[in-house]
Design a protein around this motif. Structure first.
Motif, mmCIF file in Angstrom:
data_model
loop_
_atom_site.group_PDB
_atom_site.id
_atom_site.type_symbol
_atom_site.label_atom_id
_atom_site.label_comp_id
_atom_site.label_asym_id
_atom_site.label_seq_id
_atom_site.Cartn_x
_atom_site.Cartn_y
_atom_site.Cartn_z
ATOM 1 N N GLU A 275 18.723 17.898 56.604
ATOM 2 C CA GLU A 275 19.543 19.086 56.808
ATOM 3 C C GLU A 275 19.403 19.655 58.217
ATOM 4 O O GLU A 275 20.194 20.507 58.627
ATOM 5 C CB GLU A 275 19.173 20.160 55.779
ATOM 6 C CG GLU A 275 19.559 19.810 54.343
ATOM 7 C CD GLU A 275 18.633 18.781 53.708
ATOM 8 O OE1 GLU A 275 17.559 18.506 54.293
ATOM 9 O OE2 GLU A 275 18.977 18.257 52.634
ATOM 10 N N THR B 254 21.281 15.906 63.458
ATOM 11 C CA THR B 254 22.638 15.964 64.003
ATOM 12 C C THR B 254 23.674 15.704 62.920
ATOM 13 O O THR B 254 24.758 16.304 62.915
ATOM 14 C CB THR B 254 22.788 14.932 65.138
ATOM 15 O OG1 THR B 254 21.912 15.294 66.213
ATOM 16 C CG2 THR B 254 24.215 14.882 65.654
ATOM 17 N N ALA C 56 23.827 16.695 59.974
ATOM 18 C CA ALA C 56 24.112 17.867 59.146
ATOM 19 C C ALA C 56 25.209 18.743 59.733
ATOM 20 O O ALA C 56 25.860 19.495 59.005
ATOM 21 C CB ALA C 56 22.845 18.685 58.938
ATOM 22 N N VAL C 57 25.425 18.672 61.043
ATOM 23 C CA VAL C 57 26.430 19.533 61.671
ATOM 24 C C VAL C 57 27.690 18.759 62.041
ATOM 25 O O VAL C 57 28.589 19.298 62.682
ATOM 26 C CB VAL C 57 25.863 20.243 62.918
ATOM 27 C CG1 VAL C 57 24.676 21.100 62.539
ATOM 28 C CG2 VAL C 57 25.467 19.249 64.001
ATOM 29 N N GLN D 294 30.382 21.256 69.767
ATOM 30 C CA GLN D 294 30.244 22.602 69.209
ATOM 31 C C GLN D 294 31.373 22.856 68.218
ATOM 32 O O GLN D 294 32.529 22.482 68.450
ATOM 33 C CB GLN D 294 30.278 23.655 70.319
ATOM 34 C CG GLN D 294 30.124 25.086 69.803
ATOM 35 C CD GLN D 294 29.869 26.093 70.907
ATOM 36 O OE1 GLN D 294 29.272 25.764 71.927
ATOM 37 N NE2 GLN D 294 30.311 27.330 70.709
ATOM 38 N N VAL E 18 32.676 27.706 62.253
ATOM 39 C CA VAL E 18 32.963 27.703 60.822
ATOM 40 C C VAL E 18 33.564 29.052 60.446
ATOM 41 O O VAL E 18 32.984 30.103 60.752
ATOM 42 C CB VAL E 18 31.684 27.442 59.998
ATOM 43 C CG1 VAL E 18 32.015 27.380 58.509
ATOM 44 C CG2 VAL E 18 31.015 26.151 60.453
ATOM 45 N N VAL F 48 36.124 24.053 59.162
ATOM 46 C CA VAL F 48 35.317 23.661 60.313
ATOM 47 C C VAL F 48 36.283 23.435 61.468
ATOM 48 O O VAL F 48 37.179 22.590 61.388
ATOM 49 C CB VAL F 48 34.502 22.390 60.021
ATOM 50 C CG1 VAL F 48 33.750 21.946 61.280
ATOM 51 C CG2 VAL F 48 33.525 22.632 58.878
ATOM 52 N N HIS G 87 28.253 29.180 63.585
ATOM 53 C CA HIS G 87 28.476 28.261 64.699
ATOM 54 C C HIS G 87 27.520 27.079 64.551
ATOM 55 O O HIS G 87 26.385 27.244 64.088
ATOM 56 C CB HIS G 87 28.235 28.960 66.035
ATOM 57 C CG HIS G 87 29.119 30.150 66.258
ATOM 58 N ND1 HIS G 87 30.339 30.063 66.884
ATOM 59 C CD2 HIS G 87 28.959 31.461 65.904
ATOM 60 C CE1 HIS G 87 30.899 31.267 66.925
ATOM 61 N NE2 HIS G 87 30.080 32.126 66.337
ATOM 62 N N ARG G 88 27.983 25.906 64.941
ATOM 63 C CA ARG G 88 27.155 24.705 64.867
ATOM 64 C C ARG G 88 27.212 23.962 66.194
ATOM 65 O O ARG G 88 28.257 23.911 66.841
ATOM 66 C CB ARG G 88 27.648 23.760 63.766
ATOM 67 C CG ARG G 88 27.639 24.319 62.357
ATOM 68 C CD ARG G 88 28.189 23.285 61.400
ATOM 69 N NE ARG G 88 28.285 23.766 60.031
ATOM 70 C CZ ARG G 88 28.848 23.074 59.044
ATOM 71 N NH1 ARG G 88 29.358 21.871 59.301
ATOM 72 N NH2 ARG G 88 28.905 23.573 57.830
ATOM 73 N N GLY H 3 25.775 20.124 67.753
ATOM 74 C CA GLY H 3 25.084 18.859 67.539
ATOM 75 C C GLY H 3 25.205 17.976 68.764
ATOM 76 O O GLY H 3 26.114 18.146 69.584
#
Length: 324
Positions: free
Chosen positions: A41, A44, A46-47, A190, A193, A224, A265-266, A268
Motif C-alpha cells: 500500500e 508506487t 498503490a498510487v 502526480q 483525487v 482519479v 493528492h497522489r 508516484g
C-alpha cells in the motif's frame, strides 16, 4: 521439466510486479517469501492510475505480448470487482487512430474508432480493465498468502546477502541503487483525487504541443485525475500548481467535474528504463538471481505476462522470447 535449484525463492519487492511474480511462483509449488521494506500500500503501484494500456515501456513487442496475457487475467478478475479491484470500463484513448497503434492493439477485443459523440477529436473507444490499486494490492497479498507464501519486512542493501537458492529482484526504482543500475530512473506522476459527480467513462487525451497527457479515471466513489510526466524528478511532495493545472485540463474535457470536492493528492515515481530488465544470472556460489524491473508506466498492464516469464527464468526454463 523444473530445473530450478531446490529450496526457497525470495522475491525482493512488494509492488504489483513483485506480488504477482511471487503468486505465480507459489502457485507452481515453490516456497516463496516476499521481502520488502514497505507494504504494498506504500509502493508506487498503490498510487498508479492503473488503466490497462502499455505506457512508457520497452521493448514494445514484448510489452505488447505481456500486456495481452495480463488482459486475459484482468478480464477474468473483473467478474469480482469488489474483491479484486478490477472493473471493465468503457472510455476513449484520444489522439490515436485505429491504424496507428502497435500490433498488439489489433488483438484488443472491441477496439474501434471513437464516434464524434464519444470524443471531439480522433480517438479509440475501448472497454478496458481499470484497477483500484489499494483494493487490488490487498487482494494480491491475500492470494499470495493463501498459496502458502509469507511476507517479511526487510530492508535489503545487497542482493548478494539475500540467502536463498533463487532471488528475484522486483525492486523497481530501488534497483538504481541496489544493483546498482543507473539506467533505471524516475518519471514523476502526480494525480488529484476528487468526488465523482457521475462520470462513468474514462478518457485519456494528449496535447503534443503542450507536452501534456490528461486523464480521467472513474471509480464508483471517486475520480482519479491526471497527470504529469516529470523526467528525473524525485519529489514525492504534491505540487499545488501542478494539481491546479491537472484539474483545469480535466474540467476542459469533462465540464461536469468543475467544483468536485478534492479528496486527496497522489505522487508516484515510475521506474522507467530504456528496456525492461528481465534476465537471470548465476552467482559465484551457484545461486540464481533474476532481475525483473524497469516497467515504466505499465507495471500493472504487463504484470501477469511478465511475472510468468520471470517465474520461468527462476525455475530454469528457457525464456519465451529472444531478448533484444
Amino acid at each position: 521439466m523444473d530445473n530450478a535449484p531446490s529450496g526457497d525463492v525470495i522475491v525482493v519487492g512488494s509492488g504489483v510486479v513483485g506480488l504477482t511474480t511471487a503468486i505465480v511462483l507459489a502457485e507452481r509449488g515453490r516456497r516463496v517469501r516476499v521481502w520488502a521494506r514497505e507494504s504494498g500500500e506504500l509502493t508506487t503501484s498503490a498510487v498508479a492510475g492503473a488503466l490497462w494500456w502499455p505506457y512508457r515501456i520497452r521493448p514494445k513487442a514484448l510489452a505488447g505480448e505481456w500486456a495481452l496475457q495480463s488482459l486475459s487475467v484482468y478480464e477474468e478478475l473483473a467478474a469480482r470487482p469488489r474483491e479484486t479491484g478490477v472493473r471493465l470500463v468503457e472510455g476513449v484513448q484520444g489522439e490515436t487512430r485505429l491504424d496507428a497503434p502497435e500490433p498488439w492493439a489489433a488483438r484488443v477485443p472491441g477496439l474501434r474508432a471513437a464516434t464524434p459523440e464519444e470524443y471531439a477529436g480522433t480517438g479509440l473507444w475501448a472497454r478496458l480493465p481499470l484497477i483500484d490499486m489499494p483494493v487490488h494490492l490487498g487482494w494480491l497479498r491475500e492470494r499470495f498468502l493463501r498459496a502458502g507464501g509469507t511476507i517479511e519486512t526487510r530492508t535489503v542493501t545487497d542482493l548478494a546477502e539475500v540467502e536463498a537458492p533463487v532471488v528475484v529482484n522486483c525492486t523497481g526504482l530501488g534497483a538504481r541503487s541496489l544493483v546498482p543500475d543507473p539506467a533505471v530512473r524516475p518519471v514523476r506522476g502526480q494525480l488529484v483525487v476528487v468526488e465523482n459527480p457521475g462520470v462513468h467513462t474514462w478518457l485519456v487525451s494528449t496535447d503534443s504541443d503542450a507536452g501534456t497527457t490528461t486523464y480521467v479515471f472513474p471509480h464508483p466513489d471517486r475520480l482519479v485525475l491526471g497527470g504529469t510526466t516529470d523526467d528525473d524528478d524525485w519529489s514525492l511532495t504534491p505540487d499545488p500548481a501542478a494539481a491546479e493545472a491537472i484539474v483545469e485540463r480535466c474540467v476542459a474535457l469533462r465540464p461536469e467535474i468543475a467544483g468536485a470536492r478534492v479528496l486527496g493528492h497522489r505522487v508516484g515515481l515510475r521506474p522507467v528504463r530504456d528496456t525492461v530488465r528481465l534476465e537471470h544470472e548465476v552467482l559465484p556460489d551457484g545461486r540464481v538471481l533474476v532481475h525483473h524491473y524497469g516497467h515504466g508506466g505499465a507495471g500493472v498492464t504487463v504484470a501477469w505476462g511478465c511475472a510468468r516469464e520471470a517465474a520461468g527464468l527462476a525455475l530454469g526454463e528457457e525464456p519465451a522470447a529472444v531478448r533484444p
